[in-house]
Scaffold this active site. Structure first.
Site, short mmCIF file in Angstrom:
data_model
loop_
_atom_site.label_atom_id
_atom_site.label_comp_id
_atom_site.label_asym_id
_atom_site.label_seq_id
_atom_site.Cartn_x
_atom_site.Cartn_y
_atom_site.Cartn_z
N CYS A 115 -3.29 87.10 73.73
CA CYS A 115 -3.55 86.57 72.18
C CYS A 115 -2.44 85.99 71.69
O CYS A 115 -2.21 85.32 70.65
CB CYS A 115 -3.91 87.70 71.45
N HIS A 255 -2.12 86.72 64.32
CA HIS A 255 -3.08 86.87 65.18
C HIS A 255 -4.17 87.68 64.56
O HIS A 255 -4.04 88.60 63.98
CB HIS A 255 -2.75 87.40 66.63
N ASN A 285 -11.99 88.29 66.74
CA ASN A 285 -10.78 88.09 67.53
C ASN A 285 -11.02 86.91 68.50
O ASN A 285 -11.80 87.14 69.53
CB ASN A 285 -10.29 89.29 68.24
O1 UT7 Z 1 -6.13 91.08 70.43
C1 UT7 Z 1 -4.85 91.77 70.59
C2 UT7 Z 1 -5.16 93.05 71.19
N1 UT7 Z 1 -6.11 93.93 70.61
C3 UT7 Z 1 -5.96 94.90 69.55
O2 UT7 Z 1 -4.61 94.98 69.20
C4 UT7 Z 1 -6.82 95.72 69.22
C5 UT7 Z 1 -6.43 96.99 68.80
N2 UT7 Z 1 -7.34 98.10 68.47
C6 UT7 Z 1 -8.20 98.06 67.40
O3 UT7 Z 1 -8.45 97.06 66.79
C7 UT7 Z 1 -8.98 99.37 67.06
O4 UT7 Z 1 -8.48 100.32 68.00
C8 UT7 Z 1 -10.37 99.10 67.70
C9 UT7 Z 1 -11.31 98.33 66.23
C10 UT7 Z 1 -10.75 98.58 68.82
C11 UT7 Z 1 -11.24 100.68 67.59
O5 UT7 Z 1 -10.85 101.39 66.18
P1 UT7 Z 1 -10.41 102.79 66.19
O6 UT7 Z 1 -10.41 102.96 64.71
O7 UT7 Z 1 -9.27 102.82 66.91
O8 UT7 Z 1 -11.71 103.57 67.08
P2 UT7 Z 1 -11.55 104.47 68.14
O9 UT7 Z 1 -11.32 103.66 69.56
O10 UT7 Z 1 -10.60 105.75 68.06
O11 UT7 Z 1 -13.05 105.10 68.09
C12 UT7 Z 1 -13.42 105.79 66.91
C13 UT7 Z 1 -14.74 106.29 67.20
C14 UT7 Z 1 -15.34 106.79 68.69
O12 UT7 Z 1 -15.98 107.88 68.43
P3 UT7 Z 1 -15.79 109.27 68.62
O13 UT7 Z 1 -15.21 109.56 69.84
O14 UT7 Z 1 -14.77 109.45 67.53
O15 UT7 Z 1 -17.12 110.10 68.44
C15 UT7 Z 1 -15.90 105.70 69.20
O16 UT7 Z 1 -16.89 106.22 70.23
O17 UT7 Z 1 -15.62 105.14 66.86
C16 UT7 Z 1 -16.56 105.03 68.11
N3 UT7 Z 1 -16.78 103.63 68.37
C17 UT7 Z 1 -17.87 102.89 67.54
N4 UT7 Z 1 -18.83 103.43 66.73
C18 UT7 Z 1 -19.66 102.41 66.22
C19 UT7 Z 1 -16.00 102.62 68.82
N5 UT7 Z 1 -16.66 101.37 68.94
C20 UT7 Z 1 -17.78 101.57 68.04
C21 UT7 Z 1 -18.50 100.66 67.58
N6 UT7 Z 1 -19.55 101.09 66.90
N7 UT7 Z 1 -18.67 99.13 67.92
#
Ligand code: UT7
Length: 330
Positions: A115, A255, A285
């Site tokens: 990115c 970004h 993104n």
């Molecule tokens: O482009 C440059 C590189 N990219 C980045 O820098 C991205 C950086 N990361 C992020 O933007 C965030 O970490 C995400 C948006 C990818 C994820 O958000 P998060 O708040 O870190 O969520 P998480 O991965 O900790 O997941 C929390 C919960 C999980 O459930 P449990 O284990 O708490 O029950 C996931 O399974 O949310 C669940 N989950 C979803 N639920 C509904 C993950 N994706 C989804 C979804 N819909 N699409």
């Protein structure tokens, strides 16, 4: 030494919109989760019938940038395409775009820096202009991330979108334009975000060569924690390098990965969110395309005025991150 000035910007977005509601029908997710955790409401997906390959989108964005600048394709010396999703392993998207726009006097190539690719390309273009090797350089961020998206993985497929942005830089004696660029990488963490398309792991046997893993993999939470300090620190460094204070910056074009990341960076930098341009709500993104796409929209909407100081800041796969300070002169 001459200065590299931005003289034109352009962008191109696929026609087909995929909303959060559409995604609810594909994976176990909800508009509420996607909006709350990322800020994204919809993204665009490239379609064959609309002629929206990476090179098609990049060419359209490039033409718009050239139109704005009033510079014809034969005057372009260099085309750098920042992309992680070129249409082919080879030739480069750069050469495909070169043919499409008929920039027959240019040298064209791709640059892979996740990115952060656009900020990396900006540094290459700036150096080439400052060294007197190029007069007009086209830098394009173009992505068809839908080609590496795993549509069964809700933790990544809701984040990504397709699109392209382009910037035309010209050599001028007048001070201003690109004031500085700063790029960094840390390969120790490359496996936090990667895709295997086209590069299957070494096969254990001849039979193994037919199993080609295809999809993007991401450890979002760990990336999030890396992204915030990396972006904030390099932005502070870029401002210090130019002797600029936070209040000297009129617009930050970051970004567009996640609204929460941008809010955290805004807090750390103590630059209010109102100065952060965001369009991830509409496009998700788009990796290397996100900064030039946002820059083109911001300029066409009147958010950037002549004389303004603009800060670019990026973070992505590699890991890579970068920043640039511009003084807008169109
Ligand atoms: O482009 C440059 C590189 N990219 C980045 O820098 C991205 C950086 N990361 C992020 O933007 C965030 O970490 C995400 C948006 C990818 C994820 O958000 P998060 O708040 O870190 O969520 P998480 O991965 O900790 O997941 C929390 C919960 C999980 O459930 P449990 O284990 O708490 O029950 C996931 O399974 O949310 C669940 N989950 C979803 N639920 C509904 C993950 N994706 C989804 C979804 N819909 N699409």
């Amino acid at each position: 030494m001459p200065f590299a000035h931005i003289v034109g910007t352009g962008s191109a977005i696929p026609q087909r919109i995929l909303s959060n509601a559409d995604l609810e029908r594909i994976v176990d997710t909800s508009d509420e989760w996607i909006t709350r955790r990322t800020g994204i409401k919809e993204r665009h997906v490239a379609m064959a019938d609309n002629h929206e390959s990476t090179a098609d989108l990049g060419s359209r964005a490039a033409r718009r940038a050239m139109e704005m600048a009033g510079i014809t394709a034969d005057l372009i010396d260099m085309i750098i395409v920042a992309t992680v999703s070129p249409d082919r392993i080879f030739p480069s998207a750069g050469c495909m775009i070169q043919r499409e726009i008929e920039a027959n006097n240019a040298v064209a190539f791709d640059l892979s820096a996740g990115c952060s690719g656009f900020v990396y390309a900006l540094e290459m273009a700036n150096n080439s202009i400052k060294m007197g090797q190029s007069r007009n350089v086209l830098i394009i961020g173009a992505e068809r991330l839908s080609s590496v998206t795993n549509w069964q993985d809700r933790s990544t497929c809701v984040l990504l979108g397709d699109g392209a942005g382009a910037v035309l830089l010209s050599s001028q004696e007048m001070a201003g334009g690109i004031l500085s660029t700063h790029i960094k990488s840390d390969g120790r963490l490359w496996d936090l975000l990667y895709a295997d398309k086209g590069n299957p792991p070494l096969p254990a046997s001849l039979e193994g060569i037919t199993t080609i893993p295809f999809h993007l993999k991401m450890e979002g939470n760990r990336l999030f924690k890396q992204a915030v300090p990396s972006m904030a620190n390099i932005a502070e460094h870029a401002l210090a390098q130019n002797g600029l204070r936070l209040e000297d910056i009129q617009l930050v074009i970051p970004h567009q990965a996640n609204l929460r990341i941008l809010q955290a960076v805004s807090e750390r930098l103590t630059i209010p969110m109102e100065k952060f341009y965001t369009n991830l709500q509409k496009y998700g993104n788009t990796s290397a395309a996100s900064i030039p796409l946002a820059m083109d929209e911001a300029f066409r909407e009147g958010r950037i005025k002549r004389g303004n100081h603009v800060l670019l800041v990026s973070f992505g796969a590699g890991l890579t991150w970068g920043a640039a300070v511009l003084q807008w002169t169109i």
